[in-house]
Structures are given as C-alpha cells and as structure tokens.
Motif scaffolding. Sequence first.
Motif, PDB file in Angstrom:
ATOM      1  N   ARG A   1       7.131  82.066  -8.280  1.00  0.00           N
ATOM      2  CA  ARG A   1       6.533  81.653  -9.554  1.00  0.00           C
ATOM      3  C   ARG A   1       5.282  82.465  -9.856  1.00  0.00           C
ATOM      4  O   ARG A   1       5.072  82.903 -10.988  1.00  0.00           O
TER       5      ARG A   1
ATOM      6  N   ARG B   1      10.908  81.673 -17.492  1.00  0.00           N
ATOM      7  CA  ARG B   1      10.605  80.274 -17.808  1.00  0.00           C
ATOM      8  C   ARG B   1      11.853  79.414 -17.620  1.00  0.00           C
ATOM      9  O   ARG B   1      12.946  79.808 -18.002  1.00  0.00           O
ATOM     10  N   GLN B   2      11.685  78.237 -17.017  1.00  0.00           N
ATOM     11  CA  GLN B   2      12.828  77.401 -16.694  1.00  0.00           C
ATOM     12  C   GLN B   2      13.237  76.570 -17.924  1.00  0.00           C
ATOM     13  O   GLN B   2      12.426  75.827 -18.465  1.00  0.00           O
TER      14      GLN B   2
ATOM     15  N   TRP C   1      13.955  74.232 -13.282  1.00  0.00           N
ATOM     16  CA  TRP C   1      12.588  73.703 -13.205  1.00  0.00           C
ATOM     17  C   TRP C   1      12.333  73.065 -11.842  1.00  0.00           C
ATOM     18  O   TRP C   1      11.301  73.292 -11.217  1.00  0.00           O
TER      19      TRP C   1
ATOM     20  N   THR D   1      11.991  75.540  -8.959  1.00  0.00           N
ATOM     21  CA  THR D   1      10.733  76.273  -9.047  1.00  0.00           C
ATOM     22  C   THR D   1       9.550  75.391  -8.671  1.00  0.00           C
ATOM     23  O   THR D   1       8.618  75.829  -7.994  1.00  0.00           O
ATOM     24  N   GLU D   2       9.594  74.134  -9.078  1.00  0.00           N
ATOM     25  CA  GLU D   2       8.460  73.232  -8.852  1.00  0.00           C
ATOM     26  C   GLU D   2       8.403  72.717  -7.417  1.00  0.00           C
ATOM     27  O   GLU D   2       7.326  72.574  -6.843  1.00  0.00           O
TER      28      GLU D   2
ATOM     29  N   SER E   1      14.508  70.741 -19.588  1.00  0.00           N
ATOM     30  CA  SER E   1      13.400  70.548 -18.652  1.00  0.00           C
ATOM     31  C   SER E   1      12.165  69.940 -19.301  1.00  0.00           C
ATOM     32  O   SER E   1      11.209  69.609 -18.597  1.00  0.00           O
TER      33      SER E   1
ATOM     34  N   ASN F   1       8.722  68.057 -17.345  1.00  0.00           N
ATOM     35  CA  ASN F   1       7.336  68.499 -17.356  1.00  0.00           C
ATOM     36  C   ASN F   1       6.391  67.347 -17.670  1.00  0.00           C
ATOM     37  O   ASN F   1       5.269  67.293 -17.161  1.00  0.00           O
TER      38      ASN F   1
END
Length: 462
Positions: free
Chosen positions: A126, A133-134, A140, A143-144, A171, A175
């Motif tokens: 990342r 961008r997810q 998402w 990546t998170e 996603s 968020n």
Amino acid sequence: MTRRPLIIGAGPAGLSAGLELVRRGVTPTILESSSGVGGLARTEGDGDFRVDPGGHRFFTRSEEVSEIWRSLLPEDQWLVVPRSSAMLVHNRFVRYPLMGRDLVRQLGLRDGVYGAGSYAWARLRRQTRIEPRQSNFKEWGRTEFGRRWYELFFDGYVRKTWLADPENIASDWANQRIKPIGWRLSSDASLADQDVFRYPRHGPGQVWDAAADKLRAAGATIETNAMVTRANYKNGTWTLTTERGDVHTGDAVFASMPLRTLVNALRPAPPKYIRSVADNLRHRSLITVAVALSKNYDIPYNWVYTPGANFHAGRIQNYRRWSQHLVPKGWNGTFLGLEYFLLPDQDLWLADAHSLSAIVENDLQQLGFAKPEVEKVMISRMKFAYPIHDPIRDRSVVRIRDYLREHYPSLHPIGRNGMHHYDNQDHAMLSAIRSVGKNFGENVDPWQVNTELSYHEQGLRR
C-alpha cells in the motif's frame, strides 16, 4: 408551502420527518405498512422479554439528532453502554474492532505469525502504491488487513451477511464502518477513550413509540397496516392508495418505503428504463430469533460476529449486555438474539418456528451450549432490512434520483430504504429532516447525508 404532507413509513426516517413538519407548524399523515412504529428499530415483546431486532446503538455526531433523542425520553430512561464486540474464530472470542495484541496472543502462533506477516506485506504494498485504489470489498479487505486476517475474519462474514461474493460488494461502506487494526500496546483505556453509546432502558422502540405519541398529541395521523401500493401524481396533488383500498391526498410525499417499490408504485409510471434500473436494486432480509436460556452463560460481549461456515447466524446479540430491562426482573438466564441474513425470496424467509429451531439449535451447539434449556423463543422478521451495495447501486440510484427530481418535485425519498443507502438511524433521521427543509425551500441536499469516506462510531455523544 406544504400544507398536507403525506409520509410513507413510520421508522426513524418517517417519524423524524413528521417531527420536523410539526415543528414547522404542519401536521402530516403517516402511513405504515406494518402493525407498529419504529421499523427495524422497533422493540418487540413477549411478557417481560424484549427484543431489539437489529441492535441499535444511539450514537451520532449530530447535535440536532442528539437533541431529538433527548427530547423524546427523559435522562433517567437512557443507559450508557460500553461497546463490547467480538468475532468468534476457531472457537475463540477475538475482540472487535481488531487489536494487534489480541490477534498475536489469542489466535495461536501459526495464525498470529502468518497473519502479521501477511498484514506487513499488505502495508508495504500500500505504501509503495503497487496496488491501485480498491473498488470492491475483497481488494479493500486484503489491503487493509492482509490476506490471512481478511480471510479469517471478513471474507466468510461478508459472504454470509451480504449474500454475495466480496468482489461484487462495493468498498465504500467498509471504509465507513470497519475500523483498521489498533496497535496500542497497553490494554488500559482512559475514560475519554472508552467506546460507549446511549441505549434506551427498554430498547430502541421506546424512543420511536415516544415519537409517535408526540406526533399524535400534535394532531398528526399515524395509520398502521397501511401498505401503500399506488402513488398517483397529477397537477401538484398526490393520491396514495393502500393495500386495503384507503385513499389519502396531499401536496407532498416523504417516502421511506424501498426505492424500487416506490418507483413501481408511481402513476403515471416512469419510463421502462427507470423501472428496469429500480428492479435491479436489491435488499437483504433479516430474521432475528431471540432465545431465552435458563442457564447463565458467560458471554462478555453485546455483539458476537460469527464468520465461520459452521454457523448459520451471521451475528449474535447478548441482550442483557444491552440492558437488564430487556429481561424479566430477577431473571438470571441468558437471552440471545441470533441474526440470520437472507434474500427476500429465499425459502428460509417462509420457514416456520419448527424449521428455524433446528438451525438455532445447531448454532447454540457451535457456541458450546450442548443441551441448553430453552424457556422462550421469539421470532422477528424484516423483509427489507438492508440495501445491498453492489457495483451497480451508485449509478442506479443516481439515475432514479435525477428522474424523480425532474418529474416529481414534491416527492422526497428518505431514509435507508427510501434512498437505498446503508444508513444508521441518525443518518436516516437527518435525510428526513433535510428533505423537509428542502421542501420548504432551503438550499440543502438530503442525498449528501452520510457520504463521508470515513464514519466510525466511537465515544459518547450527548
């Protein structure tokens, strides 16, 4: 100026629209399809047992909403409840939101080390911008949290509760609602950092029953069992027809009914392409099975998420952790609410109590309750509980919104279902309040409520 407003739906959005109209000197007529008020935020009861079907934290960043809640119930009817949630993984309760020290300590060496390595690799990718961008939940989540912890905690849960492949879920809601892993080393939290919320002593329906009483006292009409099946608009006048044949006329409509249902009820009918777009909007249904067990089992959480495939339930509420007033005085058993997510046309939606009991029994066994003594079972159903945020949702809703604005200027979709947006009750309330303001000529856009990229609920707002 609106003088004869009609409101479809008596959930948080519809009742908030009614309160705002009354504040402005106008008394509405509210048509509710079910037998009571509150929508998903109602409280159902059987004797002294009370059920909160959706689990409702009263938290908001809006002082406007806070003031409404305070005006409806006196201070002594509000509890301050610490948020205590966990995910049940490999028969272990892992606190949620996820904390790094819990993941390393509670999951065992393999999952702890493997997960930490996967997380570190995801962070590195990342930071070096290797990944774009997810756009969907799967991208998402990996990546998170890293691949391992994403698959362990979130992949199965999303499939179970959203009834879709994570690659087909947007996603944006993630968020807002899913917090990143916390890496504070100390387990002590100061009072200012405690994650707490307000909760009515007798469940969320206590608030909305009070709202309905306040509206009636002001002269508003609230009709239950009044499902709107047709909404005719002609020469500035609305004529709503209910399933039982009653007819109501007005000069503005505030609608919290599902957006797709509203579009199909309009007369003159929108063009075919708008109706087709609306037909693609999807919802999840919710069945909550509340079970009172004679034995007091130690579950130190008010919410337990169950991502494993061995559970049918997606989430379990521990009602005594919400409020001791949801159970009979002096009763010392365990009162749980098992939440089952499904599509409105699935066979489970029509399942009777006997069929559901076998599923519930399996889930209780998975919790470790081998032969629990059941005192009471209560079943609550909500057909259109949660709008699904799939990839076509955003552009579909925008097309419908723009069409309605142009052709039905005095029609205002409000709330979670009316706007087909995954809102909390405070956002649903604000969308209704802003819609009333817009109807009275204010320069506001109700569709901009709850569009922040990040909105995490933490800490008490008075």
